[in-house]
Design an enzyme around this catalytic site. Structure first.
Site, PDB file in Angstrom:
ATOM      1  N   ASN A  30     -30.986 -29.066  24.758  1.00  0.00           N
ATOM      2  CA  ASN A  30     -31.757 -28.728  25.959  1.00  0.00           C
ATOM      3  C   ASN A  30     -31.009 -27.602  26.664  1.00  0.00           C
ATOM      4  O   ASN A  30     -29.858 -27.322  26.325  1.00  0.00           O
ATOM      5  CB  ASN A  30     -31.979 -29.969  26.837  1.00  0.00           C
ATOM      6  CG  ASN A  30     -30.676 -30.561  27.306  1.00  0.00           C
ATOM      7  OD1 ASN A  30     -29.938 -29.943  28.064  1.00  0.00           O
ATOM      8  ND2 ASN A  30     -30.364 -31.755  26.818  1.00  0.00           N
ATOM      9  N   GLY A  38     -31.426 -38.298  21.329  1.00  0.00           N
ATOM     10  CA  GLY A  38     -31.916 -37.861  20.016  1.00  0.00           C
ATOM     11  C   GLY A  38     -30.854 -37.189  19.171  1.00  0.00           C
ATOM     12  O   GLY A  38     -29.698 -37.606  19.135  1.00  0.00           O
ATOM     13  N   ASP A  40     -29.366 -34.375  19.596  1.00  0.00           N
ATOM     14  CA  ASP A  40     -28.316 -33.805  20.435  1.00  0.00           C
ATOM     15  C   ASP A  40     -27.201 -34.838  20.665  1.00  0.00           C
ATOM     16  O   ASP A  40     -26.003 -34.549  20.437  1.00  0.00           O
ATOM     17  CB  ASP A  40     -28.973 -33.411  21.773  1.00  0.00           C
ATOM     18  CG  ASP A  40     -28.184 -32.403  22.560  1.00  0.00           C
ATOM     19  OD1 ASP A  40     -27.126 -31.967  22.082  1.00  0.00           O
ATOM     20  OD2 ASP A  40     -28.636 -32.040  23.664  1.00  0.00           O
ATOM     21  N   SER A 129     -38.225 -30.206  18.672  1.00  0.00           N
ATOM     22  CA  SER A 129     -39.250 -30.458  19.711  1.00  0.00           C
ATOM     23  C   SER A 129     -40.146 -31.668  19.474  1.00  0.00           C
ATOM     24  O   SER A 129     -40.960 -32.001  20.340  1.00  0.00           O
ATOM     25  CB  SER A 129     -40.160 -29.229  19.938  1.00  0.00           C
ATOM     26  OG  SER A 129     -39.517 -28.251  20.714  1.00  0.00           O
ATOM     27  N   TYR A 133     -39.320 -33.965  23.371  1.00  0.00           N
ATOM     28  CA  TYR A 133     -40.103 -32.831  23.874  1.00  0.00           C
ATOM     29  C   TYR A 133     -41.588 -32.932  23.537  1.00  0.00           C
ATOM     30  O   TYR A 133     -42.386 -32.089  23.990  1.00  0.00           O
ATOM     31  CB  TYR A 133     -39.513 -31.503  23.393  1.00  0.00           C
ATOM     32  CG  TYR A 133     -38.333 -31.022  24.244  1.00  0.00           C
ATOM     33  CD1 TYR A 133     -37.792 -31.819  25.257  1.00  0.00           C
ATOM     34  CD2 TYR A 133     -37.782 -29.751  24.051  1.00  0.00           C
ATOM     35  CE1 TYR A 133     -36.726 -31.375  26.039  1.00  0.00           C
ATOM     36  CE2 TYR A 133     -36.716 -29.298  24.830  1.00  0.00           C
ATOM     37  CZ  TYR A 133     -36.194 -30.113  25.829  1.00  0.00           C
ATOM     38  OH  TYR A 133     -35.147 -29.657  26.605  1.00  0.00           O
TER      39      TYR A 133
END
Ligand code: ADP
Length: 184
Positions: A30, A38, A40, A129, A133
């Site tokens: 992000n 997730g 990340d 994404s 997202y």
């Protein structure tokens, strides 16, 4: 599934991005670059504090207001098998008419260009994404495959691109899209 494009290999597989033995893995980050959930979260957990330290340095120097959607930066891979992590920011899905496809394409292309410019020859992507997202995975898979195909056909420099899908269902969606887009 393995597909040959412009002298490179594109591999669609189920797996965990943090376990890939490629030169660079891509993080669906992000804009803060300070970690998250997730992919990340998994990358920072397994890679250790060195990655976050480098992200902080990038924020302090290059991107004080955060990394814009569609751009990419590189850090070392810390304790990961991969030597580098390329952090990119995909778009948040807002219905599809707010530039989401172009921004998602840019996230893939920026990452590929950055890798090629550093002499990296093997890279692995998650499905950018399509988690927090909210980008619908069918649409996202087409954008991802088209971006990678266009890059490998025109710019090159890479030997192997892996798309690492977290579930069997996600892998099926990407394989279906590959049949349409890559004629496989
Ligand atoms: P975004 O915020 O860009 O949507 P997420 O990390 O929330 O990113 O999700 C992106 C995709 O990555 C989702 O399909 C999710 O299932 C998948 N994912 C989560 N953890 C991993 C992992 N360790 N390896 C590969 N894919 C993962």
């Amino acid at each position: 599934m393995e597909i040959s494009i412009g002298g490179a290999k594109l591999i669609l597989m189920r797996g965990d991005i943090t376990e890939q033995d490629v030169e660079a893995i891509v993080n669906a980050a992000n804009p803060s670059l300070m970690g998250g959930g997730g992919v990340d979260g998994a990358i920072h957990r397994k890679g250790g504090p060195k990655i976050l330290e480098e992200c902080k340095r990038i924020r302090a120097t290059e991107w004080p207001d955060g990394l814009p959607t569609g751009k990419a930066v590189i850090t070392s891979g810390g304790n990961l098998k991969a030597r580098y992590v390329i952090h990119t920011v995909g778009p948040i899905w807002r219905g599809g008419s707010r530039g989401e496809p172009e921004l998602l394409r840019e996230a893939y292309l920026s990452s590929l260009r950055l890798a090629a410019s550093r002499g990296i020859r093997t890279i692995a992507f998650p499905s950018i994404s399509t988690g927090a997202y909210g980008y619908p995975i069918r649409e996202a898979s087409r954008v991802a495959l088209k971006a990678i195909k266009d890059f490998l056909e025109t710019e090159g420099g890479l030997d192997e691109v892996r798309l690492v899908l977290f579930t069997e269902g996600d892998l099926k969606v990407y394989e279906e899209a590959a049949k349409e887009i890559l004629g496989q």
